[in-house]
Design an enzyme around this catalytic site. Sequence first.
Site, short mmCIF file in Angstrom:
data_model
loop_
_atom_site.label_atom_id
_atom_site.label_comp_id
_atom_site.label_asym_id
_atom_site.label_seq_id
_atom_site.Cartn_x
_atom_site.Cartn_y
_atom_site.Cartn_z
N SER A 1 24.53 -23.42 20.97
CA SER A 1 25.31 -22.20 20.73
C SER A 1 24.59 -20.92 21.12
O SER A 1 25.21 -19.86 21.20
CB SER A 1 25.71 -22.12 19.26
OG SER A 1 24.58 -21.90 18.45
N THR B 1 27.26 -19.00 17.48
CA THR B 1 26.55 -17.72 17.50
C THR B 1 25.73 -17.63 16.24
O THR B 1 26.06 -18.27 15.25
CB THR B 1 27.59 -16.56 17.48
OG1 THR B 1 28.36 -16.61 18.68
CG2 THR B 1 26.95 -15.20 17.35
N THR C 1 24.03 -15.12 21.11
CA THR C 1 24.97 -16.20 21.42
C THR C 1 24.93 -16.60 22.89
O THR C 1 24.53 -15.80 23.75
CB THR C 1 26.41 -15.76 21.08
OG1 THR C 1 27.29 -16.87 21.16
CG2 THR C 1 26.90 -14.70 22.04
N ARG D 1 32.04 -13.00 31.59
CA ARG D 1 32.72 -12.72 30.31
C ARG D 1 31.69 -12.30 29.26
O ARG D 1 30.65 -12.92 29.10
CB ARG D 1 33.46 -13.96 29.84
CG ARG D 1 34.19 -13.82 28.48
CD ARG D 1 33.35 -14.31 27.33
NE ARG D 1 34.09 -14.35 26.07
CZ ARG D 1 33.53 -14.62 24.89
NH1 ARG D 1 32.24 -14.86 24.80
NH2 ARG D 1 34.25 -14.63 23.79
N THR E 1 30.85 -14.24 13.73
CA THR E 1 30.85 -15.37 14.65
C THR E 1 32.30 -15.81 14.82
O THR E 1 33.13 -15.54 13.96
CB THR E 1 30.02 -16.56 14.11
OG1 THR E 1 30.58 -16.99 12.86
CG2 THR E 1 28.56 -16.19 13.90
N GLY E 2 32.56 -16.48 15.91
CA GLY E 2 33.94 -16.91 16.18
C GLY E 2 34.49 -16.21 17.40
O GLY E 2 33.72 -15.66 18.20
N1 ASP Z 1 31.51 -14.57 18.98
C1 ASP Z 1 31.02 -15.32 20.11
C2 ASP Z 1 31.69 -14.85 21.35
O1 ASP Z 1 32.88 -14.60 21.33
C3 ASP Z 1 31.21 -16.78 20.02
C4 ASP Z 1 30.97 -17.42 18.69
O2 ASP Z 1 30.64 -16.79 17.74
O3 ASP Z 1 31.13 -18.62 18.57
O4 ASP Z 1 31.05 -14.83 22.37
#
Ligand code: ASP
Length: 376
Positions: free
Chosen positions: A89, A215, A233, A243, A266-267
Amino acid sequence: MEISRRKFLGVGAAAAASLTLDRTARADVLSGSAPGASQLAARPVGGASANGIRGVARAYDMITRQNADTLDAIIAGVNIQELDPDDQSVGLGGLPNEEGVVQLDASCMHGPTRRAGAVGALEDIATPSLVAKAVMDYTDHIMLVGAGAKKFALEMGFKEQNLLTEKSRRDWLRWKACLNPADAWLDTRSDSAGPPPTASIPFDDPLHVKFTTGTINMNAVNAGGDLSSVTTTSGLSWKLPGRVGDSPIIGAGQYCDNTVGAAGSTGRGEANIKTCGAFLIVEFMRQGMSPDEACMKTIDRVIAMTERRLLDNRGRPLFDLQFYALAKDGRFGSAAAYQGARFSVADSQGARLIPMPFRFSRADRPQMPEVRCRRA
Ligand code: ASP
């Protein structure tokens, strides 16, 4: 091409956007009785996403035993996962973009000096959190991206290395093989002569590959009330090259105001960026909300700001999102869109994982977007 995500998102397009509140979750959050409900710990305190459990223990140790600066301590904490090739991650071993290239994002803020630094789409350097801090320490800028970020990192003495581990390369190839039945890539997972199956991607069954995220956000406050925050991340797996998610965006992926507190996420970054989630949490805490309340209110704001194609027909998001917060006085809290996420805390009681308050129960979680493999 058979991507069930499209079919699935089509359902959401026709959906009403009204929120279905998980009553149990709300009652628990409001009464403060839920596991993880904002708790007051004697400072210092470190808080992080679940994967930061080893790191937050290291950060706490550095703050208490070595009187380390809070930002140095939490960056040393996240470096553990960034340098771990088995953690897909972040950093070394992170899952790559659609072209098989690992591109990393990170940002940090130092409360006492009110400074910030960030890098986006950084390649070939395993510790983007340290590069973000170098941007903060050595330049008049806040964020460097892509080739410029890498050039800067090399000038600062960071070591260039291939971040794509064998495990992540195999997962990427399998994702490619599952994308399009008309292309020339074979999915060899079910062939006895093929490469060994990988267990690193959460398969619902052997025919599906999920888009994955991951992340670390980490925040700390020391005994004197000084705060810092960091998020690092490899972003959304298989993303378009270039991106950039929420992690390197100051105010979205993390934010710190030394007079109030720190927060991070995170997310799904695309969902959080539009709400400036970390900044909003800190502002809600400034208005008097507890860390848990501030995080949950921000989850609700994100959902309210989400386009219909990313909501199911009951208004539930088709993605995961978690927020973490730490107040200047040592209270910590969190909230997740869906039940099941955990939060790492380190304080005088030790380092531990705490279940997070949630908006929707696990049973209510819709099926998330996925790529369907062509071969049975
Ligand atoms: N927040 C991170 C992103 O959108 C990804 C993650 O937290 O899993 O890059």
